[in-house]
Design a protein around this motif. Structure first.
Motif, PDB file in Angstrom:
ATOM      1  N   ARG A  65       2.304 -13.905  -5.508  1.00  0.00           N
ATOM      2  CA  ARG A  65       2.642 -12.384  -6.069  1.00  0.00           C
ATOM      3  C   ARG A  65       1.672 -11.980  -6.882  1.00  0.00           C
ATOM      4  O   ARG A  65       1.056 -10.708  -6.915  1.00  0.00           O
ATOM      5  N   ALA A  66       1.024 -12.680  -7.406  1.00  0.00           N
ATOM      6  CA  ALA A  66      -0.297 -12.423  -8.231  1.00  0.00           C
ATOM      7  C   ALA A  66      -1.373 -12.194  -7.457  1.00  0.00           C
ATOM      8  O   ALA A  66      -2.285 -11.208  -7.661  1.00  0.00           O
ATOM      9  N   LYS A 121      -1.375 -10.686  -4.455  1.00  0.00           N
ATOM     10  CA  LYS A 121      -1.136  -9.422  -3.918  1.00  0.00           C
ATOM     11  C   LYS A 121      -1.335  -8.278  -4.989  1.00  0.00           C
ATOM     12  O   LYS A 121      -1.509  -7.255  -4.740  1.00  0.00           O
ATOM     13  N   ALA A 122      -1.009  -8.730  -6.461  1.00  0.00           N
ATOM     14  CA  ALA A 122      -1.215  -7.620  -7.220  1.00  0.00           C
ATOM     15  C   ALA A 122      -2.749  -7.621  -7.633  1.00  0.00           C
ATOM     16  O   ALA A 122      -3.212  -7.236  -8.661  1.00  0.00           O
ATOM     17  N   LYS A 148      -4.902 -10.103  -8.740  1.00  0.00           N
ATOM     18  CA  LYS A 148      -5.535 -11.115  -9.676  1.00  0.00           C
ATOM     19  C   LYS A 148      -6.035 -12.109  -8.905  1.00  0.00           C
ATOM     20  O   LYS A 148      -6.038 -12.512  -7.786  1.00  0.00           O
ATOM     21  N   LEU A 169       0.736 -11.479 -14.846  1.00  0.00           N
ATOM     22  CA  LEU A 169       1.297 -10.389 -14.185  1.00  0.00           C
ATOM     23  C   LEU A 169       2.139  -9.368 -15.430  1.00  0.00           C
ATOM     24  O   LEU A 169       2.126  -8.148 -15.344  1.00  0.00           O
TER      25      LEU A 169
END
Length: 273
Positions: A32-33, A35-36, A38, A272
């Motif tokens: 998730r990170a 894809k964001a 980070k 996030l």
């Protein structure tokens, strides 16, 4: 809450659970990170070669400050970005002192772990039995590790000495005291030796500088004594719930332990936001 761009994780006791595995919740949170946008990294005492069993590319973990800040590595490009080495003239002293106790010597060169095969078969004796299969699979073997260290004296990033007891480790440290080197404890009986002034903290700072990320925008995560410099250096120092007292005191915040989704908590709450 401050804006954090990078998170760097210790391995043992932090990213890894008690079974030496990366929990599914940590893998999913890292993705998730990633894809964001980070930046995810490791800040570990392990050599690069000891990290090969883990799916970092699938998790979005691209960089590593390895061997306690002495090797900065790009897992995607599979290349060493920067290294620091123990002063060449001190290697004979370390080798000589290592002969005075019953211990297992490990030398790290350009991210590769070198040990003696016979020592790996005795790792239970050195209270490192949990790592035996890892060392069998990922180490390079020297016929005589002390001769190897002397022959490669100008190239060694880090030396580990695994003792049979904490008392034996204390005697080794006393013999080495006063040398211009950095020493830290890891595991139950390990003494880790790095170049003077080099630690997981400077490793995180070096990585941030290479990537153009202000250290104030970095999260450092750990659980043990050798993580303390990283916890103090990072913009946000995070201790796992299973951390020792030194790490807990050095951290800004504490999260759940490594067996109960602590990594996912860090990513979702702090990275996030």
């Amino acid at each position: 809450m401050p804006h954090y761009r990078l998170a760097a994780f210790d391995m043992d006791g932090t990213l890894l659970n008690s079974d030496k595995e990366i929990p599914a919740s940590a893998i999913e949170a890292c993705r998730r990170a990633w894809k964001a946008g980070k930046i995810l990294a490791l800040d570990t005492g392990r050599a690069v070669s000891e990290l090969s069993p883990y799916p970092f590319s699938e998790m979005g973990i691209r960089y590593g400050s390895c061997a306690c800040g002495t090797v900065i590595y790009d897992f995607t490009e599979r290349k060493v970005m920067a290294t620091r080495t123990i002063p060449q003239d001190l290697i004979p002293i370390l080798v000589d002192v290592s002969r005075q106790e019953d211990l297992m010597l490990q030398a790290m060169v350009d991210g590769v772990s070198y040990v003696e095969a016979a020592d790996v078969e005795r790792m239970e004796h050195f209270q490192m039995g949990v790592y035996q299969s890892l060392y069998r699979a990922t180490s390079s073997f020297a016929e005589d590790i002390r001769v190897f260290a002397l022959e490669n004296a100008g190239r060694i990033n880090k030396i580990n000495m695994y003792h049979a007891s904490p008392e034996s480790r204390a005697r080794t440290l006393a013999r080495l005291s006063g040398l211009p080197l950095d020493f830290t404890f890891a595991e139950t009986t390990s003494l880790e030796t790095t170049p003077p002034g080099i630690s997981k903290g400077t490793g995180l700072a070096d990585l941030c500088e290479l990537l153009g990320v202000p250290i104030e925008e970095a999260i450092g995560v750990g659980d043990a004594f050798n993580d303390v410099p990283m916890l103090k250096m990072a913009g946000l120092g995070v201790a796992m719930g299973n951390s020792n007292e030194e790490a807990l005191r050095a951290a800004d915040v504490v999260v759940s332990d490594n067996d109960h989704d602590g990594i996912a908590e860090i990513i979702d709450k702090y990275l996030l936001g």
